[in-house]
Write an enzyme that holds these catalytic residues in place. Structure first.
Site, PDB file in Angstrom:
ATOM      1  N   GLU A 272       2.799 -17.573 -14.613  1.00 32.31           N
ATOM      2  CA  GLU A 272       2.817 -18.963 -15.047  1.00 32.31           C
ATOM      3  C   GLU A 272       3.865 -19.147 -16.137  1.00 32.31           C
ATOM      4  O   GLU A 272       3.624 -18.832 -17.306  1.00 32.31           O
ATOM      5  CB  GLU A 272       1.444 -19.399 -15.576  1.00 32.31           C
ATOM      6  CG  GLU A 272       1.379 -20.908 -15.734  1.00 32.31           C
ATOM      7  CD  GLU A 272       0.654 -21.396 -16.976  1.00 32.31           C
ATOM      8  OE1 GLU A 272       0.411 -22.598 -17.071  1.00 32.31           O
ATOM      9  OE2 GLU A 272       0.354 -20.572 -17.862  1.00 32.31           O
TER      10      GLU A 272
ATOM     11  N   ASP B  87      -1.648 -15.794 -16.136  1.00 29.17           N
ATOM     12  CA  ASP B  87      -1.765 -16.965 -17.006  1.00 29.17           C
ATOM     13  C   ASP B  87      -0.858 -16.823 -18.234  1.00 29.17           C
ATOM     14  O   ASP B  87      -0.741 -15.738 -18.808  1.00 29.17           O
ATOM     15  CB  ASP B  87      -3.233 -17.081 -17.464  1.00 29.17           C
ATOM     16  CG  ASP B  87      -3.478 -18.301 -18.308  1.00 29.17           C
ATOM     17  OD1 ASP B  87      -3.404 -19.415 -17.772  1.00 29.17           O
ATOM     18  OD2 ASP B  87      -3.724 -18.150 -19.530  1.00 29.17           O
TER      19      ASP B  87
HETATM   20  C1  QV4 Z   1      -8.499 -26.954 -30.266  1.00 30.96           C
HETATM   21  C2  QV4 Z   1      -7.333 -27.533 -31.038  1.00 30.96           C
HETATM   22  C3  QV4 Z   1      -6.702 -26.467 -31.903  1.00 30.96           C
HETATM   23  C4  QV4 Z   1      -7.794 -25.868 -32.779  1.00 30.96           C
HETATM   24  C5  QV4 Z   1      -8.905 -25.306 -31.895  1.00 30.96           C
HETATM   25  C6  QV4 Z   1     -10.013 -24.623 -32.651  1.00 30.96           C
HETATM   26  O1  QV4 Z   1      -6.361 -28.071 -30.131  1.00 30.96           O
HETATM   27  O2  QV4 Z   1      -5.649 -27.005 -32.654  1.00 30.96           O
HETATM   28  O3  QV4 Z   1      -7.239 -24.848 -33.561  1.00 30.96           O
HETATM   29  O4  QV4 Z   1      -9.428 -26.345 -31.086  1.00 30.96           O
HETATM   30  O5  QV4 Z   1     -10.880 -25.527 -33.209  1.00 30.96           O
HETATM   31  C7  QV4 Z   1      -9.057 -25.452 -25.281  1.00 30.96           C
HETATM   32  C8  QV4 Z   1      -9.090 -26.862 -25.841  1.00 30.96           C
HETATM   33  C9  QV4 Z   1      -8.253 -26.963 -27.110  1.00 30.96           C
HETATM   34  C10 QV4 Z   1      -8.789 -25.956 -28.120  1.00 30.96           C
HETATM   35  C11 QV4 Z   1      -8.670 -24.565 -27.497  1.00 30.96           C
HETATM   36  C12 QV4 Z   1      -9.185 -23.469 -28.394  1.00 30.96           C
HETATM   37  O6  QV4 Z   1      -8.613 -27.778 -24.868  1.00 30.96           O
HETATM   38  O7  QV4 Z   1      -8.338 -28.272 -27.616  1.00 30.96           O
HETATM   39  O8  QV4 Z   1      -7.994 -26.028 -29.288  1.00 30.96           O
HETATM   40  O9  QV4 Z   1      -9.433 -24.520 -26.275  1.00 30.96           O
HETATM   41  O10 QV4 Z   1     -10.527 -23.630 -28.654  1.00 30.96           O
HETATM   42  C13 QV4 Z   1      -6.676 -24.238 -20.739  1.00 30.96           C
HETATM   43  C14 QV4 Z   1      -6.662 -25.686 -21.215  1.00 30.96           C
HETATM   44  C15 QV4 Z   1      -6.621 -25.782 -22.710  1.00 30.96           C
HETATM   45  C16 QV4 Z   1      -7.752 -24.983 -23.320  1.00 30.96           C
HETATM   46  C17 QV4 Z   1      -7.542 -23.545 -22.880  1.00 30.96           C
HETATM   47  C18 QV4 Z   1      -8.562 -22.560 -23.446  1.00 30.96           C
HETATM   48  O11 QV4 Z   1      -5.549 -26.332 -20.638  1.00 30.96           O
HETATM   49  O12 QV4 Z   1      -6.764 -27.149 -23.078  1.00 30.96           O
HETATM   50  O13 QV4 Z   1      -7.766 -25.105 -24.729  1.00 30.96           O
HETATM   51  O14 QV4 Z   1      -7.636 -23.478 -21.455  1.00 30.96           O
HETATM   52  O15 QV4 Z   1      -9.834 -22.928 -23.137  1.00 30.96           O
HETATM   53  C19 QV4 Z   1       1.156 -24.814 -22.042  1.00 30.96           C
HETATM   54  C20 QV4 Z   1       1.185 -23.302 -21.810  1.00 30.96           C
HETATM   55  C21 QV4 Z   1       0.572 -22.914 -20.478  1.00 30.96           C
HETATM   56  C22 QV4 Z   1      -0.797 -23.548 -20.276  1.00 30.96           C
HETATM   57  C23 QV4 Z   1      -0.651 -25.069 -20.444  1.00 30.96           C
HETATM   58  C24 QV4 Z   1      -1.939 -25.807 -20.317  1.00 30.96           C
HETATM   59  O16 QV4 Z   1       2.509 -22.836 -21.894  1.00 30.96           O
HETATM   60  O17 QV4 Z   1       0.475 -21.507 -20.426  1.00 30.96           O
HETATM   61  O18 QV4 Z   1      -0.110 -25.359 -21.734  1.00 30.96           O
HETATM   62  N1  QV4 Z   1      -1.407 -23.203 -19.006  1.00 30.96           N
HETATM   63  C25 QV4 Z   1      -2.348 -22.065 -18.854  1.00 30.96           C
HETATM   64  C26 QV4 Z   1      -3.539 -22.407 -17.992  1.00 30.96           C
HETATM   65  C27 QV4 Z   1      -4.427 -23.373 -18.731  1.00 30.96           C
HETATM   66  C28 QV4 Z   1      -5.013 -22.680 -19.931  1.00 30.96           C
HETATM   67  C29 QV4 Z   1      -4.084 -21.743 -20.569  1.00 30.96           C
HETATM   68  C30 QV4 Z   1      -2.831 -21.489 -20.104  1.00 30.96           C
HETATM   69  C31 QV4 Z   1      -4.596 -20.946 -21.684  1.00 30.96           C
HETATM   70  O19 QV4 Z   1      -3.136 -22.846 -16.731  1.00 30.96           O
HETATM   71  O20 QV4 Z   1      -5.440 -23.894 -17.892  1.00 30.96           O
HETATM   72  O21 QV4 Z   1      -5.400 -23.673 -20.907  1.00 30.96           O
HETATM   73  O22 QV4 Z   1      -5.204 -19.790 -21.120  1.00 30.96           O
HETATM   74  O23 QV4 Z   1       2.119 -25.440 -21.243  1.00 30.96           O
END
Ligand code: QV4
Ligand code: CA
Length: 500
Positions: free
Chosen positions: A232, A196
């Site tokens: 990824e 990831d």
């Molecule tokens: C929010 C606000 C922040 C704030 C925070 C704290 O946005 O500004 O500071 O609250 O109050 C979730 C929420 C997100 C939240 C964050 C932290 O959606 O709103 O921040 O948690 O609390 C998945 C989801 C994300 C999720 C994350 C962790 O897609 O929405 O965030 O899991 O739970 C980029 C990257 C790529 C990524 C892709 C989605 O380069 O690497 O975005 N893809 C991978 C996974 C994906 C996962 C992650 C990475 C993170 O496939 O599923 O994100 O591990 O392109």
């Protein structure tokens, strides 16, 4: 490494997104083994933060609390049992490893396995990690420690991805903890990893971690086998390129699903005829360096890349056609998506429409426990699980790809627009008609030996008979193909293993 360690050179895997380990074990035995699936990508197996608002979203699993195997999918014992039973069926398990970060900043509590954490003080005693094991605002350089600009390589790699506490992988201690976790998984019998957020880690740090990985478990793999690595890296042309990673393993080729979606949806004047050149002949990484997919758990809900071009189970006809093409065409190692249903709720935001239900987690009971996958007597999944991999057209194309392995693409034919056909050496042949109005009506070279073949799109070979269309190939390898424009699934696929 790049080779997936599949049994019998099998060619495709499926992502059973959010499935429980017990259900995956059963699926290996009753379905995936018999139908030739090479493996399963499983959701992150390690303990994660429990998110209450919104209630138990799928994405809580991307917020690690420890490396104990304890999640809504099951515990350590369930995981071991699954890996063993799947390997017994020649179906490999690939773990999604979240190693770039721990959970989001702020708050404290207990993870899915009961481990305490404090995300205010950066304290994860169950690993243990403390504040010294993370990047800080000065190594990152932004005011709030978060990635603000995707044009700045240092920010992308040293700052917090949407606030998640960013591990310092230059630390020998951190590298060791991560390698220990991954080695624990391979000791159980896991065949490799989906890494990831690899783009958010320095290639040199990843190389150091991968260098510490042990060989695979010799109970299931030849001695000296190395773990499969799929990183990824979303490379749509930004400041970080997939070429920085491909010496270590494959990268997830996001341009592929985006382009496949555009082509089958006929966006921007694109036609199926272009598909002849998809892959390294176009703008993508080479065959051996990519994991390809029509959609994944992010793109099917507009997280990640690809936007509204991405095809999913919601567009089932086009989705089957796109999957069939992907499985028929010799490019990349293939991953199919298997999803659960949720009701979308589109709301207008400043940047456009957003599904405000995109967080909804897997089918669960009132206490948030993930529900088992139940399957009816027709072999279809129920209670919210979609099981795209069980749709006949998708499932049968996996065998097509296995049968065609090692054979290149030949006998390409197209009508200049949305009708295409090609063979895989003398092993397999497919024709696709995405015109909508016009029939595909042509005599085509299949490359196959003469005989009667069962079309695995409209039916199955069963007891020596065919439940769908039978296609007769002549002594010269040619056959007449007719696919009406308004066919339910306008394709025909036959292969050496579907001879009646
Ligand atoms: C929010 C606000 C922040 C704030 C925070 C704290 O946005 O500004 O500071 O609250 O109050 C979730 C929420 C997100 C939240 C964050 C932290 O959606 O709103 O921040 O948690 O609390 C998945 C989801 C994300 C999720 C994350 C962790 O897609 O929405 O965030 O899991 O739970 C980029 C990257 C790529 C990524 C892709 C989605 O380069 O690497 O975005 N893809 C991978 C996974 C994906 C996962 C992650 C990475 C993170 O496939 O599923 O994100 O591990 O392109
Ligand atoms: Ca990072």
């Amino acid at each position: 490494q790049h080779a997936p360690n599949t049994a019998d050179n099998k060619q495709a895997i499926v992502h059973l997104f959010e499935w429980r380990w017990a259900d995956i074990a059963a699926e290996c035995e009753t379905f995936l083994g018999p139908y030739g699936f090479g493996g399963v990508q499983v959701s992150p197996p390690n303990e994660n933060r429990v998110i209450a608002i919104p209630y138990r979203p799928w994405w809580e699993r991307y917020q690690p609390i420890s490396y104990h195997l304890n999640t809504r999918s099951g515990n350590d014992e369930d995981f071991r049992d699954m890996v063993h039973r799947c390997n017994q069926q020649g179906v490999r398990i690939y773990a999604d490893v979240v190693i770039n970060h721990m959970c989001g900043f702020g708050g404290s509590g207990h993870g899915t396995g009961g481990s305490y954490f404090n995300a205010e003080n950066l304290d994860f005693p169950a690993v243990p990690y403390g504040s010294n094991d993370f990047n800080n605002c000065s190594t990152c350089g932004t005011s709030d420690c978060k990635v603000q600009s995707y044009d700045d390589v240092n920010q992308i790699r040293n700052c917090r991805l949407v606030s998640m506490l960013d591990l310092n992988h230059s630390s020998d201690y951190v590298r060791g903890k991560i390698a220990d976790y991954m080695n624990y998984l391979t000791s159980i019998g896991v065949a490799g990893f989906r890494v990831d957020a690899a783009k958010h880690m320095w290639p040199g740090d990843l190389a150091a971690i991968f260098g510490r990985l042990s060989d695979l478990n010799t109970a299931y793999f030849p001695s000296g086998s190395r773990p499969f690595i799929a990183m990824e890296v979303i490379d749509l042309g930004g400041v970080i390129s997939s070429s920085e990673y491909i010496h270590m393993g494959r990268i997830t080729e996001f341009r592929y699903g985006k382009q496949i979606g555009q082509i089958f949806r006929k966006q921007y004047g694109q036609t199926l005829a272009y598909l002849q050149y998809i892959g390294e002949n176009w703008d993508k990484e080479s065959d051996n360096n990519v994991l390809v997919f029509v959609d994944n758990h992010d793109t099917q809900r507009s997280h990640g890349a690809g936007g509204e071009s991405i095809l999913t189970f919601r567009d089932s006809k086009l989705y089957k056609m796109a999957n069939a093409f992907m499985l028929a065409f010799p490019y990349g190692f293939v991953r199919m998506m298997s999803s659960y249903y949720w009701d979308q709720w589109w709301e207008l935001q400043s940047w456009g429409l957003k599904d405000s239900n995109d967080w909804i987690g897997p089918p669960a009971d009132g206490s948030g426990n993930t529900m088992g996958v139940s399957i009816n007597n027709k072999g279809n999944c129920r209670n919210g699980w979609i099981c795209e991999h069980r749709w006949r057209q998708n499932r049968n194309m996996v065998m097509f790809r296995n049968v065609a392995a090692g054979h290149g693409m030949f006998n390409w034919w197209d009508n200049g627009y949305h009708q295409i056909a090609f063979s895989r050496g003398d092993r397999a042949f497919i024709a696709i008609n995405n015109e909508g109005l016009w029939a595909l009506d042509a005599t085509l070279q299949t490359g196959l030996s003469s005989g009667d073949y069962c079309d695995v799109i409209s039916g199955d070979l069963s007891n020596g008979g065919c439940t769908g269309k039978t296609i007769t190939v002549g002594g010269d390898g040619r056959t007449h193909i007719y696919i009406a424009g308004d066919d339910e699934v306008p394709m025909i696929a036959i292969h050496a293993g579907s001879k009646v």
